[in-house]
Enzyme design. Structure first.
Site, PDB file in Angstrom:
ATOM      1  N   LYS A 116       0.849  -1.198   0.000  1.00  0.00           N
ATOM      2  CA  LYS A 116       0.000   0.000   0.000  1.00  0.00           C
ATOM      3  C   LYS A 116       0.885   1.249   0.000  1.00  0.00           C
ATOM      4  CE  LYS A 116      -0.294  -0.259   5.022  1.00  0.00           C
ATOM      5  NZ  LYS A 116      -1.081  -0.733   6.180  1.00  0.00           N
ATOM      6  N   TYR A 125      15.809  30.563   8.648  1.00  0.00           N
ATOM      7  CA  TYR A 125      14.604  31.302   9.046  1.00  0.00           C
ATOM      8  C   TYR A 125      14.499  31.433  10.560  1.00  0.00           C
ATOM      9  CZ  TYR A 125      12.367  30.958   4.418  1.00  0.00           C
ATOM     10  OH  TYR A 125      12.051  31.077   3.101  1.00  0.00           O
TER      11      TYR A 125
HETATM   12  C1  LIG Z   1      -0.298  -1.732   6.859  1.00  0.00           C
HETATM   13  C2  LIG Z   1      -0.895  -3.024   7.218  1.00  0.00           C
HETATM   14  C3  LIG Z   1      -0.103  -4.183   7.274  1.00  0.00           C
HETATM   15  C4  LIG Z   1       1.407  -4.142   7.223  1.00  0.00           C
HETATM   16  O1  LIG Z   1       1.860  -3.694   8.468  1.00  0.00           O
HETATM   17  P1  LIG Z   1       3.424  -3.542   8.824  1.00  0.00           P
HETATM   18  O2  LIG Z   1       3.415  -3.118  10.237  1.00  0.00           O
HETATM   19  O3  LIG Z   1       3.936  -2.476   7.906  1.00  0.00           O
HETATM   20  O4  LIG Z   1       4.081  -4.841   8.576  1.00  0.00           O
HETATM   21  C5  LIG Z   1      -0.742  -5.397   7.452  1.00  0.00           C
HETATM   22  N1  LIG Z   1      -2.087  -5.461   7.606  1.00  0.00           N
HETATM   23  C6  LIG Z   1      -2.874  -4.359   7.606  1.00  0.00           C
HETATM   24  C7  LIG Z   1      -4.331  -4.503   7.793  1.00  0.00           C
HETATM   25  C8  LIG Z   1      -2.311  -3.106   7.426  1.00  0.00           C
HETATM   26  O5  LIG Z   1      -3.089  -2.017   7.443  1.00  0.00           O
END
Ligand SMILES: *Cc1c(COP(=O)(O)O)cnc(C)c1O
Length: 344
Positions: A33, A242
């Site tokens: 994702k 800044y």
């Molecule tokens: C993002 C996510 C993962 C992966 O999690 P990590 O901690 O990055 O390994 C797995 N399952 C779900 C439902 C997620 O939202």
């Protein structure tokens, strides 16, 4: 040319995925994702598909459609957000498998895409996404009769092995799913490291593959090198950047490097963070600007063309700590202005 270079080490990523996969007898999927946590979902997924990954996970249907183009028709692509209004056509065209999160989603799915594969997401206590026990009881027999490809849930505290929430959610997930035929999945990176009780049939590693905690043995995957534009001598009493927030106490050699918060280098890092010039740590001076950062290079005999913000000297979690955040946010914040190089 002052473009910073983000190098994605696919060999390290492969190594990390293999290590996490070998922690368990379950099938290891891969979570890609958010453009593979900012590192490029197409490139990452293609490498992992060659490695044998047969199930990918994304958050949105649109991400799934783009991923399908990149990996072709073989692997299963699971969409965590499930089947939302307007998704049917894209789910069908890209052969995506929505993780059904509610009775509403289930009804929408069987009405608009009868016979189309789906999975089930259960909420085992995180109260974020998925069906709660009561909802699941009502739907269970009907849903299972249609053979979901996966029944999953997600742990809220898996990065804290001693947290009682882990055993609690394991219990709830078992109560909700013991005895079913469909493959089950509970663990992301943290859950994989909790041990075999948590593995079930399919694991869903994300951050550990990309080099982040809680996978302590991960090899770094993201390397970020930023060019130096200019250096100058600053006298005691003069300020840098800044708001004059940093004032030299003694004569200081300052290099200005070509990246800033528009590239995902969070402003909050400023007062605590360093870059590396080869082996030497150089402190960030004053505020991080949109496109520029000033660093103290007084210790260096010669100023290199590029300095390292992420890589072997400093990983995503140590830089995250300087901004009070986590490696996940550092990776997914990495901006669009970098030249991206993939090494394998
Ligand atoms: C993002 C996510 C993962 C992966 O999690 P990590 O901690 O990055 O390994 C797995 N399952 C779900 C439902 C997620 O939202």
């Amino acid at each position: 040319m002052v473009q910073s270079v983000l190098t994605v080490d696919l060999a390290a990523l492969r190594h990390n995925w293999r290590s996490l996969a070998s922690c368990s007898d379950a099938e290891a999927g891969a979570v890609v994702k958010a453009d593979a946590y900012g590192l490029g979902a197409g490139r990452v997924a293609n490498m992992l598909a060659k490695e044998g990954v047969r199930r990918f996970f994304v958050a949105l249907t649109e991400e799934g459609a783009a991923l399908r183009k990149a990996v072709g028709s073989g692997p299963e692509i699971n969409v965590f957000s499930g089947h939302m209004p307007g998704d049917a056509q894209m789910l069908k065209a890209a052969q995506l498998t929505p993780m059904i999160n509610s009775i509403d989603q289930m009804l929408r799915h069987v009405e608009s895409l009868p016979g189309h594969p789906f999975g089930i997401q259960l909420d085992s206590g995180m109260n974020r996404l998925g069906m709660e026990p009561a909802e699941w009881s009502a739907l269970r027999e009907i849903a299972l009769a249609q053979q979901p490809t996966l029944v999953m849930s997600h742990l809220a505290c898996a990065d804290e092995p001693d947290h009682p929430m882990n055993a609690h959610q394991l219990n709830v997930f078992r109560q909700m799913t013991d005895g079913i035929d469909a493959p089950r999945s509970l663990s992301a990176t943290g859950g994989i490291l909790l041990g075999p009780d948590y593995h079930f049939d399919v694991t869903r590693p994300g951050i550990g593959m990309y080099g982040g905690l809680p996978f302590l043995d991960a090899q770094p995957v993201a390397h970020l090198h930023i060019p130096v534009i200019q250096t100058r001598e600053v006298d005691a009493g003069e300020s840098v950047g800044y708001g004059n927030t940093w004032v030299a106490r003694h004569p200081t050699r300052v290099a200005t490097i070509a990246a800033g918060y528009a590239d995902g280098i969070l402003r909050a890092m400023g007062p605590k963070a360093y870059v590396f010039a080869d082996e030497t740590r150089c402190k960030i001076l004053g505020r991080i600007s949109m496109d520029l950062i000033c660093v103290d290079v007084s210790e260096l005999d010669a100023v290199p063309d590029m300095v390292e913000l992420l890589g072997v000297h400093q990983g995503v979690d140590s830089i995250a700590e300087t901004a009070g955040t986590i490696g996940y946010e550092i990776l997914t914040s990495l901006g669009g202005r970098y030249e991206r190089r993939y090494i394998d």
